[in-house]
Structure formats: C-alpha cells, structure tokens
Motif scaffolding. Structure first.
Motif, PDB file in Angstrom:
ATOM      1  N   SER A  22     -12.116  -5.635  22.253  1.00 45.61           N
ATOM      2  CA  SER A  22     -12.921  -4.408  22.112  1.00 45.61           C
ATOM      3  C   SER A  22     -14.357  -4.710  21.730  1.00 45.61           C
ATOM      4  O   SER A  22     -15.183  -3.788  21.640  1.00 45.61           O
ATOM      5  N   ARG A  55     -11.411  -8.524  18.093  1.00 43.04           N
ATOM      6  CA  ARG A  55     -10.667  -7.287  17.831  1.00 43.04           C
ATOM      7  C   ARG A  55      -9.982  -6.901  19.124  1.00 43.04           C
ATOM      8  O   ARG A  55     -10.632  -6.575  20.111  1.00 43.04           O
ATOM      9  N   HIS A  56      -8.665  -6.956  19.189  1.00 36.30           N
ATOM     10  CA  HIS A  56      -7.901  -6.687  20.400  1.00 36.30           C
ATOM     11  C   HIS A  56      -7.304  -5.289  20.357  1.00 36.30           C
ATOM     12  O   HIS A  56      -6.898  -4.803  19.300  1.00 36.30           O
ATOM     13  N   ARG A  57      -7.283  -4.719  21.596  1.00 34.54           N
ATOM     14  CA  ARG A  57      -6.755  -3.364  21.750  1.00 34.54           C
ATOM     15  C   ARG A  57      -5.362  -3.446  22.362  1.00 34.54           C
ATOM     16  O   ARG A  57      -5.133  -4.166  23.322  1.00 34.54           O
ATOM     17  N   VAL A 104      -6.502  -0.713  17.615  1.00 32.81           N
ATOM     18  CA  VAL A 104      -7.306  -1.929  17.588  1.00 32.81           C
ATOM     19  C   VAL A 104      -6.965  -2.694  16.319  1.00 32.81           C
ATOM     20  O   VAL A 104      -6.941  -2.128  15.219  1.00 32.81           O
TER      21      VAL A 104
END
Length: 658
Positions: free
Chosen positions: A59, A83-85, A91
């Motif tokens: 993200s 930061r991964h969604r 998130v």
C-alpha cells in the motif's frame, strides 16, 4: 555458483512451508508462486495471487517504496518495512526479507527470481505485548514468586517476595531461599524429602515455618515446580510460589479447637435447618443423651426427638426464636429406647455459611430435677434423726387437714417434750444427747400407724400427727404409747439413761383446723403437762392459750428488762443468833416493771429457766453483787460474804468461771 533448484521442487516446498513466502519476478514484480501460508494470510487463492504483482499488495507509494529500499541498501540488510493489503482490504505492517534464488524451469532454463519471506509485525507486537503483560503480571502477583537455578540459587523474585520476607531483589539474587528464610523449625530430613521430590521432576507442595528479615516467623504455604527451559527433559530451574498462610493456619487451629469443644463439651449441641428441622450436626453428648451416635442423628428431624406432649412447646419456641434470635425453654426428649429425658434447650437462630441455621444447646435436667427433689426433701427433713422437720410436718399436716376437710377424718397433734433431757446434754455433752435423740426417734417411730407422721420439732420436742382418730381418748392412748417406749433405759456409751416425756394434745376440729394454730395449742398443752410434773399428758384448753400468751409477753418483757436495767437485788441477811451480828447475806433478784409493777420471782424465774434467759440474769446478779460489795467496802461496811444462786443452765456457761 550454486546449482539451480527445480521450480517444481520449490512449488512442493511452498505447499508445505508454514511461513508466508512469495516468489517474485524481479523485472515486473509479478507473483510467480506463493506458499499455502501466504494464501491464508492474504485471503486470495493461489491463482488469484499469481494474477497480482507485489505492488498490488504493497500500500506504500512508489516513492515510499524507493526510500525503504534505499534505507535497506545503506544498512546492508535485505529486510524491508512495508504495509501489505489483504483481500478484505485490511492493511497490516510487515517486514519482508528478500533474496535472489536460481530456479530451473521445466524446459531446463535457469531463471533468477526473488524469494520474499513476509513477517506480520502486528503479530510480533502482540507477542511482545503478551510478554510485557506476563512480566507485569508476575511483578504485581499477590503471591511471592521465586525463580532459582538447578542449584537452588535465586535468579529472580517478584515484589511480593520482598513484601513477604523483607528481602529485596538485590539481597535475594545469588543466595538460596534456605540461607534467607530458614527458621530452624524444619529438620534436615524435611528438606531432603523436598529435594528428593524435585529431583524426580515432580512438583513439591507443603507448609513450613519460615523467618523474615526482621526475625519474625510466619507460616508459609509453598509450591515448587521444576522447569525445563530447553524443553529437553532436563530440569534447569525451579519456580516457587509462596504464600503467608498464618491467618489460614490460625483459622484451622481455631476450627480444631472449636471442633474439640464441640466434641467434648458435656452439653448436647445440635445444628439444624430452621425450615425443615433436619439435623446437620450433632455432638457426642447430644447423641449420648438420646442413646445413639451422632451419625445416626444426621438427616433426622429435630422435632421428632421431642415427646409428643411437647410438640406445641417446640412450635412456640421456633416462632419466638424466629422473631428474637434466641429462646430458652424446657421440654422432654425421647431416647432411642423410648424413655424420656427432661432437658433445657437454649435455642439460637443464626447464619452459617450464609445459610439460616438453628443451634441448640441442650442440657440433661435429670440430675437437676433430682437435686431439686433432694433439696426439697432436705428442707423438710431433720438431719439428726431423718424425721420430718417443722417444714416437713407442715406439708404432711396440710395433706391430713385436706383429708379432714373432704371426709371429716379425725386427727390429733401430739406434742411430746422429753423430761430430763437438758441434764443429759449439760452433764454428758451434745454427742451423747444426739445419740439419745436418735434412739428416742426410733422408739417413737415404733408406735406409728398407717397414715401417722412423726417429726422432730426442735431440741427435745417431737410432734406426731395422729390420723383417723374418732374420739379424744384415742389421742390419749397414742400419748401413753409414746411414753411407754421410754420405760426401758437408753444405753449410750455404757451409760443407762432414764427419760420420760410430757405430752400435749390438740384435736381437730375442736382445737383448730390450721396447722400453726394446732401446733401452738399442742405446745401450750405440753407446757401445762410439764408444769404438772414429769410424764404428764394434757389436752389443750383455751385457758392454756392465755397462759401461753402471758408467757410470751413475760419472755419479751424480761428481755427488755435486762436492757432497761429494771432488775435489782435485794439482800437477805444471815444472822448469828447468839450475837445478833450479820455473818453473810444472800442476793435475790427482783423485777420492778413500769406498768406491771413488782413481778414475782416465782413467776419470771421459771420462765427464764425454760427460755435460757436465766444465764443472762445470773450474769447480771453476779456483776451487781460484786459492784455492791465494792461500794460497801469503800463505805467501811464489813460484809463477810454474799451468796448468789446458780441455775443448772449456768453451770454449762463457759464464761461462768471468768
């Protein structure tokens, strides 16, 4: 260069690997393959992940990504903070560790891909939070906690340990609990058994007496558990949980004492449910009162132990104790054999363990009733002869007089007074006199008929209640039979004592129908009999009452005369007939009463003899005669001697010689 790994082999590994792993094309960032854990973490299927690039997951903006990669390059690390969604739009902060890996395609072509291992930072933060929370919990735990190595040396303790023992961490770490806390109450064998349990890998539980830093001792409950830090089955440490149980020990000791009281108190104690009456507890004394065991009473209804006629009493008692909390009453209990035992019940309403409870303290009244009966009997019994005394005669007389009132049954009061008994007491002593009285009582008892009652009125006076007499001469026959029992001498201590008795008679209803009046009249008749001479019998005559009243008045006034100095001495001279000179005189007592005038000695001296007042009169005569002699001597009058009269009663006066 390392040999390339076949792509198919890596695919199989990714299916089983527990980590979140992504295989990425370094040229465009597309996802070539992913582990099963990645599918679960991102929420997309394997095919859906392969349709996406790593940029779809991240993200961060391209600029933020470039900055993070530059930071990692400067630090020489291959760990990136992104930061991964997820598929659901959430998130999460992740750390990504990436590195190149050579893989061989099915056609034999070797390609270089990026393999990224993703770590969820939020999960790590949760773990760190849990660790901090655990540490905080250990710090604030109410129980004292001590961590020691396998040699027993303390490596950590919490503040509760300091509060319990007085030793802070700096004083405790590096020392053993035994060095700090041993009180000497436990011997070496106690600790040997403890260590034997711990070295077997088992938890030890127990209580001991320890000593604080200030020297005070306390009861401690402790649990020591072996710890296997390496998870290889080898004990490396011990964790001890310690607690001050002084209050608990005190409560247990108090409970033991109360239990001992409950079991050994001689009064019966029973605990019951106030609604059902079911017995919850009963002590041995209560069980013994009912001829059974405590266990046999449990579960029974307390009201079933009462006699049927006392069930209403119990019902009223329960109603009262429900209002006031306490009630005392008496009732009859039924023993297991059906016999009755009278009891007093002290009933209390209270709460035990938050449950309404009745506690009854029950006393067996059998011995109390027996004592009351014995006391009542003793109150009416002469201790010397065992005959009824005045009170006992009164009770018996009331029964006979009630029979007369109902059926007209005749009755006489026979008042017998021994002639010559005073001389026995004065000359031979009271022990002999008592023996004589007991023998007289026995002999008089031989003439009793059914319904007659013989009692000792006091001194040498006996009263017989002669029942069912139909004529006055029958009463005189009773009197003569009493006299006849004394014809034979009484043998005491080798002496033969001869006595006779005077008898006074009062008849029912001619001389009265009230006990006190009848006894008074019979006593007056006895006095008339004694005046007439030894061994006489007289019936009551109304004139005797006047004489008795006159004697009472005389007795009272004589007492006052001594107090008011109404007595005086007249001196009768003894003269030598040849010379006419006085050689002695005799002191004679005289009484001048302010209203009665001159009272003749022939009237008051015999009464004083009978009442014992003669002793005090004799003392007055001697003192006054000595005073007069002193006065005459001072006046120059020569009186050779003065004679004074002595009564036989005075000879027994211990002060006479002085």
């Amino acid at each position: 260069m390392h040999d390339a790994v076949p792509l198919a082999v890596l695919a199989d590994v990714l299916r089983l690997h527990p980590a979140i792993v992504l295989l990425i094309d370094p040229h465009d960032g597309s996802i070539v393959d992913a582990s099963a854990a990645a599918e679960r973490y991102y929420g997309w299927s394997h095919e859906q992940l392969r349709e996406r690039t790593v940029h779809d997951l991240n993200s961060l903006t391209e600029g933020e990504v470039a900055l993070e990669m530059a930071r990692a390059e400067r630090s020489g690390q291959h760990r990136f903070a992104f930061r991964h969604r997820n598929a659901d739009g959430n998130v999460r902060d992740v750390h990504v560790t990436s590195g190149p890996i050579d893989l061989t395609d099915p056609d034999g072509t070797v390609r270089t891909w990026l393999m990224s291992v993703v770590h969820d930072v939020d999960d790590l933060a949760g773990i760190r939070h849990l660790l901090r929370l655990r540490d905080r919990a250990l710090e604030v735990a109410h129980d004292a906690l001590v961590l020691a190595d396998r040699d027993g040396t303390i490596v950590w303790c919490n503040p509760a340990f300091t509060a319990l023992t007085g030793y802070d961490a700096s004083e405790s770490i590096g020392r053993t609990p035994g060095d700090l806390l041993a009180s000497g109450e436990q011997d070496r064998a106690f600790y040997d058994r403890m260590w034997a349990t711990l070295t077997r890998g088992e938890t030890w539980r127990g209580r001991l007496m320890n000593r604080r830093k200030d020297g005070t001792r306390y009861h401690e409950e402790m649990v020591i558990t072996p710890l296997d830090a390496a998870d290889d089955g080898v004990t490396t440490h011990f964790i001890a949980v310690k607690r001050d149980v002084g209050e608990s020990v005190q409560r247990e000791q108090d409970l033991e004492r109360w239990e001992a009281v409950f079991r050994n108190v001689r009064a019966g104690v029973v605990v019951a449910d106030p609604d059902t009456g079911e017995i919850r507890m009963a002590n041995p004394a209560y069980a013994a009162m009912h001829g059974t065991t405590p266990d046999a009473l449990l579960g029974r209804r307390a009201q079933d132990l009462y006699a049927p006629h006392d069930r209403p009493t119990l019902k009223r008692a329960l109603a009262t104790v429900g209002r006031t909390g306490h009630h005392l009453f008496e009732a009859d209990h039924v023993r297991s054999d059906g016999s009755i035992v009278p009891v007093s019940v002290d009933l209390t309403w209270t709460r035990l363990s938050e449950r309404p409870t009745l506690i009854a303290t029950v006393q067996d009244r059998s011995h109390v009733l027996q004592l009351e009966e014995d006391l009542q009997r003793s109150r009416g019994t002469d201790p010397l002869t065992g005959l009824p005394n005045r009170e006992g005669l009164r009770r018996a007389s009331q029964v006979l007089l009630a029979r007369h009132a109902r059926h007209g049954a005749g009755m006489a009061v026979v008042f017998a007074g021994l002639d010559g008994f005073q001389a026995v007491n004065d000359s031979l002593g009271h022990e002999v006199g008592d023996a004589v009285l007991r023998e007289v009582a026995r002999r008089f008892g031989t003439v009793l008929r059914t319904g007659d009652v013989l009692g000792r009125f006091g001194g040498d006076a006996f009263v017989m209640l002669a029942a069912d007499l139909t004529a006055p001469e029958h009463a005189e026959q009773v009197a003569q039979r009493l006299r006849a029992t004394l014809i034979e001498p009484i043998a005491v201590d080798g002496r033969s004592i001869v006595l006779d008795t005077g008898v006074g008679l009062a008849l029912v209803p001619d001389d009265g129908t009230v006990h006190d009046a009848l006894v008074s009249h019979a006593e007056a008749a006895l006095h008339a009999a004694k005046t007439a001479g030894s061994g006489q019998v007289r019936f009551y005559d109304p004139s005797l009452q006047a004489q008795a009243e006159d004697r009472l008045t005389l007795r009272t006034e004589l007492t006052l005369a001594l107090q008011r100095d109404e007595l005086w001495l007249a001196y009768q001279p003894l003269v030598d007939l040849e010379s006419g000179a006085p050689v002695a005189c005799e002191a004679l007592v005289r009484w001048e009463h302010p209203t009665l005038g001159t009272v003749s000695p022939g009237r008051f001296v015999p009464e004083a003899e009978r009442t014992g007042q003669i002793v005090e009169i004799g003392r007055f005569v001697r003192q006054r005669a000595l005073r007069d002699l002193t006065a005459w001597d001072a006046a120059g009058l020569q009186v050779p001697r003065v004679a004074v009269n002595l009564s036989a009663a005075e000879l027994a006066d211990p002060t006479l010689f002085d």
